[in-house]
Scaffold this motif. Structure first.
Motif, PDB file in Angstrom:
ATOM      1  N   PHE A 186      -1.631   6.063  19.032  1.00 15.51           N
ATOM      2  CA  PHE A 186      -0.441   6.853  19.372  1.00 15.51           C
ATOM      3  C   PHE A 186      -0.734   8.358  19.340  1.00 15.51           C
ATOM      4  CE2 PHE A 186       2.365   3.216  17.813  1.00 15.51           C
ATOM      5  CZ  PHE A 186       2.881   2.934  19.066  1.00 15.51           C
ATOM      6  N   GLY A 187      -1.917   8.738  18.885  1.00 16.99           N
ATOM      7  CA  GLY A 187      -2.244  10.159  18.758  1.00 16.99           C
ATOM      8  C   GLY A 187      -1.641  10.797  17.523  1.00 16.99           C
ATOM      9  N   ILE A 188      -1.293   9.981  16.547  1.00 12.54           N
ATOM     10  CA  ILE A 188      -0.698  10.478  15.306  1.00 12.54           C
ATOM     11  C   ILE A 188      -1.818  10.771  14.320  1.00 12.54           C
ATOM     12  CG2 ILE A 188       0.785   9.898  13.345  1.00 12.54           C
ATOM     13  CD1 ILE A 188       2.357   8.068  15.294  1.00 12.54           C
ATOM     14  N   PRO A 189      -1.866  11.987  13.785  1.00 10.37           N
ATOM     15  CA  PRO A 189      -2.878  12.296  12.776  1.00 10.37           C
ATOM     16  C   PRO A 189      -2.664  11.424  11.535  1.00 10.37           C
ATOM     17  CG  PRO A 189      -1.755  14.298  13.513  1.00 10.37           C
ATOM     18  CD  PRO A 189      -1.011  13.137  14.091  1.00 10.37           C
ATOM     19  N   VAL A 190      -3.726  10.867  11.023  1.00 12.70           N
ATOM     20  CA  VAL A 190      -3.623   9.947   9.887  1.00 12.70           C
ATOM     21  C   VAL A 190      -4.710  10.272   8.864  1.00 12.70           C
ATOM     22  CG1 VAL A 190      -5.004   8.192  11.091  1.00 12.70           C
ATOM     23  CG2 VAL A 190      -3.517   7.500   9.221  1.00 12.70           C
ATOM     24  N   GLU A 191      -4.343  10.162   7.609  1.00 15.17           N
ATOM     25  CA  GLU A 191      -5.285  10.289   6.498  1.00 15.17           C
ATOM     26  C   GLU A 191      -5.170   9.038   5.650  1.00 15.17           C
ATOM     27  OE1 GLU A 191      -5.067  13.660   3.900  1.00 15.17           O
ATOM     28  OE2 GLU A 191      -5.068  15.076   5.586  1.00 15.17           O
ATOM     29  N   ALA A 192      -6.298   8.483   5.259  1.00 17.50           N
ATOM     30  CA  ALA A 192      -6.312   7.306   4.393  1.00 17.50           C
ATOM     31  C   ALA A 192      -6.908   7.676   3.047  1.00 17.50           C
ATOM     32  CB  ALA A 192      -7.114   6.191   5.043  1.00 17.50           C
ATOM     33  N   HIS A 193      -6.327   7.095   1.980  1.00 11.91           N
ATOM     34  CA  HIS A 193      -6.794   7.347   0.616  1.00 11.91           C
ATOM     35  C   HIS A 193      -6.666   6.072  -0.205  1.00 11.91           C
ATOM     36  CE1 HIS A 193      -6.890  11.721   1.171  1.00 11.91           C
ATOM     37  NE2 HIS A 193      -5.748  11.574   1.829  1.00 11.91           N
ATOM     38  N   VAL A 194      -7.487   5.971  -1.241  1.00 15.11           N
ATOM     39  CA  VAL A 194      -7.361   4.905  -2.233  1.00 15.11           C
ATOM     40  C   VAL A 194      -6.748   5.516  -3.479  1.00 15.11           C
ATOM     41  CG1 VAL A 194      -8.588   3.238  -3.677  1.00 15.11           C
ATOM     42  CG2 VAL A 194      -9.357   3.649  -1.329  1.00 15.11           C
ATOM     43  N   MET A 195      -5.610   4.953  -3.900  1.00 18.06           N
ATOM     44  CA  MET A 195      -4.943   5.377  -5.133  1.00 18.06           C
ATOM     45  C   MET A 195      -4.306   4.141  -5.756  1.00 18.06           C
ATOM     46  SD  MET A 195      -2.992   8.815  -3.995  1.00 18.06           S
ATOM     47  CE  MET A 195      -3.857   9.982  -2.968  1.00 18.06           C
ATOM     48  N   SER A 196      -4.302   4.088  -7.033  1.00 21.04           N
ATOM     49  CA  SER A 196      -3.737   2.944  -7.733  1.00 21.04           C
ATOM     50  C   SER A 196      -2.509   3.366  -8.530  1.00 21.04           C
ATOM     51  CB  SER A 196      -4.789   2.346  -8.673  1.00 21.04           C
ATOM     52  OG  SER A 196      -4.207   1.409  -9.543  1.00 21.04           O
ATOM     53  N   ALA A 197      -1.464   2.571  -8.418  1.00 19.22           N
ATOM     54  CA  ALA A 197      -0.259   2.830  -9.211  1.00 19.22           C
ATOM     55  C   ALA A 197      -0.553   2.702 -10.696  1.00 19.22           C
ATOM     56  CB  ALA A 197       0.847   1.858  -8.816  1.00 19.22           C
ATOM     57  N   HIS A 198      -1.545   1.882 -11.043  1.00 21.27           N
ATOM     58  CA  HIS A 198      -1.835   1.612 -12.446  1.00 21.27           C
ATOM     59  C   HIS A 198      -3.066   2.345 -12.967  1.00 21.27           C
ATOM     60  CE1 HIS A 198       0.321  -1.976 -10.824  1.00 21.27           C
ATOM     61  NE2 HIS A 198       1.125  -1.580 -11.776  1.00 21.27           N
ATOM     62  N   ARG A 199      -4.073   2.533 -12.130  1.00 20.54           N
ATOM     63  CA  ARG A 199      -5.326   3.148 -12.591  1.00 20.54           C
ATOM     64  C   ARG A 199      -5.381   4.653 -12.346  1.00 20.54           C
ATOM     65  NH1 ARG A 199      -7.191  -1.836 -10.067  1.00 20.54           N
ATOM     66  NH2 ARG A 199      -7.599  -3.320 -11.729  1.00 20.54           N
ATOM     67  N   THR A 200      -4.648   5.124 -11.333  1.00 22.42           N
ATOM     68  CA  THR A 200      -4.613   6.568 -11.052  1.00 22.42           C
ATOM     69  C   THR A 200      -3.168   7.015 -10.816  1.00 22.42           C
ATOM     70  OG1 THR A 200      -4.968   6.242  -8.669  1.00 22.42           O
ATOM     71  CG2 THR A 200      -6.943   6.582 -10.042  1.00 22.42           C
ATOM     72  N   PRO A 201      -2.274   6.747 -11.771  1.00 26.35           N
ATOM     73  CA  PRO A 201      -0.864   7.075 -11.542  1.00 26.35           C
ATOM     74  C   PRO A 201      -0.614   8.572 -11.356  1.00 26.35           C
ATOM     75  CG  PRO A 201      -1.211   6.452 -13.833  1.00 26.35           C
ATOM     76  CD  PRO A 201      -2.490   6.159 -13.091  1.00 26.35           C
ATOM     77  N   ALA A 202      -1.355   9.407 -12.045  1.00 26.37           N
ATOM     78  CA  ALA A 202      -1.146  10.854 -11.903  1.00 26.37           C
ATOM     79  C   ALA A 202      -1.559  11.319 -10.508  1.00 26.37           C
ATOM     80  CB  ALA A 202      -1.928  11.618 -12.973  1.00 26.37           C
ATOM     81  N   ALA A 203      -2.651  10.791  -9.976  1.00 22.41           N
ATOM     82  CA  ALA A 203      -3.094  11.156  -8.623  1.00 22.41           C
ATOM     83  C   ALA A 203      -2.080  10.684  -7.583  1.00 22.41           C
ATOM     84  CB  ALA A 203      -4.470  10.564  -8.333  1.00 22.41           C
ATOM     85  N   ALA A 204      -1.555   9.474  -7.752  1.00 22.37           N
ATOM     86  CA  ALA A 204      -0.553   8.956  -6.816  1.00 22.37           C
ATOM     87  C   ALA A 204       0.711   9.805  -6.857  1.00 22.37           C
ATOM     88  CB  ALA A 204      -0.236   7.497  -7.148  1.00 22.37           C
ATOM     89  N   MET A 205       1.150  10.161  -8.066  1.00 32.19           N
ATOM     90  CA  MET A 205       2.343  10.994  -8.220  1.00 32.19           C
ATOM     91  C   MET A 205       2.124  12.371  -7.593  1.00 32.19           C
ATOM     92  SD  MET A 205       4.265  12.272 -11.688  1.00 32.19           S
ATOM     93  CE  MET A 205       2.937  13.374 -12.107  1.00 32.19           C
ATOM     94  N   ASP A 206       0.982  12.981  -7.874  1.00 31.61           N
ATOM     95  CA  ASP A 206       0.676  14.303  -7.330  1.00 31.61           C
ATOM     96  C   ASP A 206       0.633  14.265  -5.804  1.00 31.61           C
ATOM     97  OD1 ASP A 206      -0.205  17.125  -7.744  1.00 31.61           O
ATOM     98  OD2 ASP A 206      -2.019  16.375  -6.750  1.00 31.61           O
ATOM     99  N   PHE A 207      -0.007  13.253  -5.258  1.00 31.74           N
ATOM    100  CA  PHE A 207      -0.069  13.133  -3.798  1.00 31.74           C
ATOM    101  C   PHE A 207       1.342  13.038  -3.219  1.00 31.74           C
ATOM    102  CE2 PHE A 207      -0.150  11.017   0.234  1.00 31.74           C
ATOM    103  CZ  PHE A 207      -1.184  11.665   0.900  1.00 31.74           C
ATOM    104  N   ALA A 208       2.157  12.181  -3.808  1.00 31.74           N
ATOM    105  CA  ALA A 208       3.517  11.965  -3.300  1.00 31.74           C
ATOM    106  C   ALA A 208       4.365  13.236  -3.394  1.00 31.74           C
ATOM    107  CB  ALA A 208       4.184  10.825  -4.070  1.00 31.74           C
ATOM    108  N   TRP A 209       4.313  13.935  -4.533  1.00 27.64           N
ATOM    109  CA  TRP A 209       5.094  15.159  -4.717  1.00 27.64           C
ATOM    110  C   TRP A 209       4.756  16.203  -3.668  1.00 27.64           C
ATOM    111  CZ3 TRP A 209       9.442  15.255  -6.973  1.00 27.64           C
ATOM    112  CH2 TRP A 209       9.684  14.688  -8.218  1.00 27.64           C
ATOM    113  N   ASN A 210       3.488  16.273  -3.275  1.00 27.58           N
ATOM    114  CA  ASN A 210       3.012  17.319  -2.374  1.00 27.58           C
ATOM    115  C   ASN A 210       2.877  16.885  -0.923  1.00 27.58           C
ATOM    116  OD1 ASN A 210       2.572  19.515  -4.339  1.00 27.58           O
ATOM    117  ND2 ASN A 210       1.194  18.017  -5.257  1.00 27.58           N
ATOM    118  N   ALA A 211       3.175  15.642  -0.620  1.00 26.54           N
ATOM    119  CA  ALA A 211       2.938  15.103   0.728  1.00 26.54           C
ATOM    120  C   ALA A 211       3.705  15.868   1.808  1.00 26.54           C
ATOM    121  CB  ALA A 211       3.282  13.621   0.779  1.00 26.54           C
ATOM    122  N   ALA A 212       4.961  16.140   1.610  1.00 24.63           N
ATOM    123  CA  ALA A 212       5.749  16.845   2.626  1.00 24.63           C
ATOM    124  C   ALA A 212       5.174  18.244   2.863  1.00 24.63           C
ATOM    125  CB  ALA A 212       7.219  16.924   2.222  1.00 24.63           C
TER     126      ALA A 212
END
Length: 168
Positions: free
Chosen positions: A31-57
């Motif tokens: 579709f021509g949509i820019p995409v980024e893929a990452h590995v994050m775990s809700a249980h093993r890297t909760p701080a990284a997942a939270m930080d990514f989500a807070w700053n995503a917009a």
């Protein structure tokens, strides 16, 4: 944002989910949509997942797709920390054939919505993400309309061939 277009994040709970989420990544790229893929775990890297989500917009994302198996809390953790739409892909697990992942992804508390597609439904997750972004993107709207017309034409052609084969 890439060329003024919102990006889609595809987050997987483990790199073993890549065969599933690659279908979403490929569809988004088509579709021509820019995409980024990452590995994050809700249980093993909760701080990284939270930080990514807070700053995503602020980082130019418009939609987040989160894929996880078994306990499958990733989409919910991401959704709890962002105002962006989150689409969950429950990944088929060896234990309960993905039912555990489906229930973990879809059963969200009030105020933390996660749009959930079918077990291993990565392509539909990508299409839903495109539809969300298309609300403000006429070019993407046109691509989605073309896709729908092509699907319709494909089914009609299958019907025609089957009718000729079975009905003479």
């Amino acid at each position: 944002m890439e060329n003024g277009k919102k990006k889609v994040a595809v987050i997987m709970g483990s790199d073993s989910d890549l065969p599933v989420v690659s279908k979403a990544i490929n569809r988004l790229k088509a579709f021509g949509i820019p995409v980024e893929a990452h590995v994050m775990s809700a249980h093993r890297t909760p701080a990284a997942a939270m930080d990514f989500a807070w700053n995503a917009a602020a980082n130019g994302f418009g939609v987040i797709i989160a894929a996880a198996g078994k306990a499958a809390h990733l989409a919910g953790v991401i959704a709890a920390h962002t105002i962006l739409p989150v689409i969950g892909i429950p990944v088929k697990s060896s234990t309960l054939d993905g039912l555990d992942s489906l229930l973990s992804t879809v059963q969200m508390p009030s105020g933390i919505p996660v749009a959930t597609v079918a077990i291993d439904g990565a392509e539909n997750a990508a299409i839903l993400a495109a539809q969300i972004l298309a609300v403000n993107d006429p070019s993407l709207q046109a691509q989605l309309k073309t896709m729908k017309r092509e699907m319709e034409a494909g089914v009609l052609e299958k019907d025609r061939r089957l009718s000729v084969e079975l009905n003479g």
